[in-house]
Motif scaffolding. Structure first.
Motif, PDB file in Angstrom:
ATOM      1  N   SER A  34       9.998  -7.329   1.359  1.00 13.47           N
ATOM      2  CA  SER A  34       9.128  -7.185   2.524  1.00 13.47           C
ATOM      3  C   SER A  34       8.054  -6.154   2.226  1.00 13.47           C
ATOM      4  O   SER A  34       8.186  -5.332   1.328  1.00 13.47           O
ATOM      5  N   VAL A  35       6.987  -6.203   3.022  1.00 16.38           N
ATOM      6  CA  VAL A  35       5.861  -5.278   2.900  1.00 16.38           C
ATOM      7  C   VAL A  35       5.791  -4.490   4.202  1.00 16.38           C
ATOM      8  O   VAL A  35       5.870  -5.068   5.288  1.00 16.38           O
ATOM      9  N   GLU A  36       5.638  -3.163   4.088  1.00 15.71           N
ATOM     10  CA  GLU A  36       5.555  -2.294   5.255  1.00 15.71           C
ATOM     11  C   GLU A  36       4.382  -1.338   5.115  1.00 15.71           C
ATOM     12  O   GLU A  36       3.920  -1.083   4.004  1.00 15.71           O
ATOM     13  N   TYR A  37       3.929  -0.787   6.250  1.00  9.79           N
ATOM     14  CA  TYR A  37       2.812   0.157   6.241  1.00  9.79           C
ATOM     15  C   TYR A  37       3.027   1.227   7.307  1.00  9.79           C
ATOM     16  O   TYR A  37       3.783   1.021   8.263  1.00  9.79           O
ATOM     17  N   TYR A  47      11.380   4.181   9.119  1.00  2.12           N
ATOM     18  CA  TYR A  47      11.061   2.957   9.840  1.00  2.12           C
ATOM     19  C   TYR A  47       9.553   2.778   9.912  1.00  2.12           C
ATOM     20  O   TYR A  47       8.893   3.281  10.810  1.00  2.12           O
ATOM     21  N   TRP A  48       9.007   2.080   8.940  1.00  6.15           N
ATOM     22  CA  TRP A  48       7.588   1.797   8.904  1.00  6.15           C
ATOM     23  C   TRP A  48       7.343   0.463   9.607  1.00  6.15           C
ATOM     24  O   TRP A  48       8.272  -0.289   9.906  1.00  6.15           O
ATOM     25  N   GLU A  49       6.071   0.164   9.872  1.00  7.66           N
ATOM     26  CA  GLU A  49       5.708  -1.110  10.508  1.00  7.66           C
ATOM     27  C   GLU A  49       5.881  -2.234   9.501  1.00  7.66           C
ATOM     28  O   GLU A  49       5.434  -2.144   8.359  1.00  7.66           O
ATOM     29  N   LEU A  50       6.493  -3.306   9.925  1.00 10.41           N
ATOM     30  CA  LEU A  50       6.724  -4.459   9.058  1.00 10.41           C
ATOM     31  C   LEU A  50       5.490  -5.353   9.064  1.00 10.41           C
ATOM     32  O   LEU A  50       4.978  -5.715  10.119  1.00 10.41           O
ATOM     33  N   TRP A  51       5.002  -5.689   7.874  1.00 11.32           N
ATOM     34  CA  TRP A  51       3.877  -6.605   7.729  1.00 11.32           C
ATOM     35  C   TRP A  51       4.452  -7.996   7.492  1.00 11.32           C
ATOM     36  O   TRP A  51       4.988  -8.293   6.437  1.00 11.32           O
ATOM     37  N   GLY A  52       4.358  -8.841   8.500  1.00  7.87           N
ATOM     38  CA  GLY A  52       4.948 -10.181   8.376  1.00  7.87           C
ATOM     39  C   GLY A  52       6.467 -10.095   8.396  1.00  7.87           C
ATOM     40  O   GLY A  52       7.053  -9.109   8.802  1.00  7.87           O
ATOM     41  N   LEU A  53       7.087 -11.154   7.937  1.00  7.73           N
ATOM     42  CA  LEU A  53       8.544 -11.210   7.885  1.00  7.73           C
ATOM     43  C   LEU A  53       9.022 -11.003   6.458  1.00  7.73           C
ATOM     44  O   LEU A  53       8.276 -11.258   5.510  1.00  7.73           O
ATOM     45  N   PRO A  54      10.274 -10.576   6.268  1.00  7.36           N
ATOM     46  CA  PRO A  54      10.801 -10.493   4.902  1.00  7.36           C
ATOM     47  C   PRO A  54      10.747 -11.874   4.241  1.00  7.36           C
ATOM     48  O   PRO A  54      10.902 -12.900   4.901  1.00  7.36           O
ATOM     49  N   ILE A  68       0.640  -8.305   0.176  1.00  9.36           N
ATOM     50  CA  ILE A  68       0.232  -6.926  -0.113  1.00  9.36           C
ATOM     51  C   ILE A  68      -1.283  -6.798   0.011  1.00  9.36           C
ATOM     52  O   ILE A  68      -1.785  -5.854   0.631  1.00  9.36           O
ATOM     53  N   GLN A  69      -2.021  -7.740  -0.562  1.00 10.10           N
ATOM     54  CA  GLN A  69      -3.484  -7.686  -0.486  1.00 10.10           C
ATOM     55  C   GLN A  69      -3.968  -7.800   0.959  1.00 10.10           C
ATOM     56  O   GLN A  69      -4.904  -7.097   1.354  1.00 10.10           O
ATOM     57  N   ASP A  70      -3.340  -8.673   1.743  1.00 12.71           N
ATOM     58  CA  ASP A  70      -3.718  -8.809   3.153  1.00 12.71           C
ATOM     59  C   ASP A  70      -3.436  -7.519   3.929  1.00 12.71           C
ATOM     60  O   ASP A  70      -4.244  -7.094   4.763  1.00 12.71           O
ATOM     61  N   CYS A  71      -2.308  -6.895   3.659  1.00 11.43           N
ATOM     62  CA  CYS A  71      -1.958  -5.641   4.332  1.00 11.43           C
ATOM     63  C   CYS A  71      -2.923  -4.530   3.923  1.00 11.43           C
ATOM     64  O   CYS A  71      -3.371  -3.750   4.770  1.00 11.43           O
ATOM     65  N   ARG A  72      -3.257  -4.463   2.640  1.00 12.41           N
ATOM     66  CA  ARG A  72      -4.221  -3.464   2.166  1.00 12.41           C
ATOM     67  C   ARG A  72      -5.577  -3.648   2.834  1.00 12.41           C
ATOM     68  O   ARG A  72      -6.238  -2.678   3.202  1.00 12.41           O
ATOM     69  N   PRO A  76      -6.712  -0.187   5.237  1.00 15.36           N
ATOM     70  CA  PRO A  76      -7.160   0.444   3.992  1.00 15.36           C
ATOM     71  C   PRO A  76      -6.858   1.940   3.899  1.00 15.36           C
ATOM     72  O   PRO A  76      -6.858   2.492   2.806  1.00 15.36           O
ATOM     73  N   ARG A  77      -6.573   2.605   5.041  1.00 16.10           N
ATOM     74  CA  ARG A  77      -6.308   4.041   5.023  1.00 16.10           C
ATOM     75  C   ARG A  77      -4.855   4.370   5.373  1.00 16.10           C
ATOM     76  O   ARG A  77      -4.553   5.449   5.844  1.00 16.10           O
ATOM     77  N   HIS A  78      -3.951   3.428   5.134  1.00 11.27           N
ATOM     78  CA  HIS A  78      -2.531   3.624   5.417  1.00 11.27           C
ATOM     79  C   HIS A  78      -1.736   3.604   4.112  1.00 11.27           C
ATOM     80  O   HIS A  78      -2.226   3.163   3.082  1.00 11.27           O
ATOM     81  N   TYR A  79      -0.513   4.053   4.216  1.00  5.75           N
ATOM     82  CA  TYR A  79       0.433   3.893   3.126  1.00  5.75           C
ATOM     83  C   TYR A  79       1.020   2.485   3.225  1.00  5.75           C
ATOM     84  O   TYR A  79       1.346   2.024   4.313  1.00  5.75           O
ATOM     85  N   VAL A  80       1.170   1.827   2.097  1.00  4.47           N
ATOM     86  CA  VAL A  80       1.767   0.490   2.046  1.00  4.47           C
ATOM     87  C   VAL A  80       2.869   0.543   1.000  1.00  4.47           C
ATOM     88  O   VAL A  80       2.671   1.073  -0.095  1.00  4.47           O
TER      89      VAL A  80
END
Length: 141
Positions: A34-37, A47-54, A68-72, A76-80
């Motif tokens: 999964s991808v989180e930010y 507990y970070w925000e979930l980007w999409g589903l696992p 990952i690219q979509d979340c970035r 753009p100014r968050h931790y991923v």
């Protein structure tokens, strides 16, 4: 200040090819990814925000890399970070976690000391970033 978080945190930033290799390793072990930010990377904030589903049952890392690219692009100014879960023990266990993006400027943390009864001293870490409201924590100065 350079936040150390997850695996590989003491190494230079991972390239996209190295990220793909780590995702391939996780998928090869049967771990869902999964991808989180977040914009509040406090060491105890797990507990970070979930980007999409696992993402389950993937053979190649390409779908994860797209996420990952979509979340970035969206943050753009968050931790991923990327997380891989191991469910062999019958519960969700983080098997691998690593950062794939950090903001360009990390303001760091301050150490606050308070005194209690009988000269007891307590310490707390407070991120400078949380002085600003969510969404504006890592604006460029």
């Amino acid at each position: 200040m350079y936040l150390r978080h997850g695996a590989f945190s003491y190494l230079p930033e991972l390239t996209d090819d190295e990220v793909a290799a780590q995702i391939r390793y996780a998928l090869g072990n049967g771990w869902p990814v999964s991808v989180e930010y977040t914009d509040d990377p406090h060491p105890r904030n797990v507990y970070w925000e979930l980007w999409g589903l696992p993402m389950f049952d993937l053979a190649e890392p390409d779908p994860v890399l797209r996420e990952i690219q979509d979340c970035r692009a969206a943050f753009p100014r968050h931790y991923v970070r990327v997380l891989a879960y191991d469910a062999r023990l019958g519960r969700q266990t983080t098997a691998l976690s690593f950062l794939v993006q950090r903001p360009g400027r990390e303001p760091g943390f301050r150490l606050e000391r308070t005194e209690a009864n009988d000269r007891v001293q307590r310490y707390a870490l407070r991120p400078y970033a949380t002085d600003a409201p969510p969404g504006a924590r890592y604006e460029t100065p």
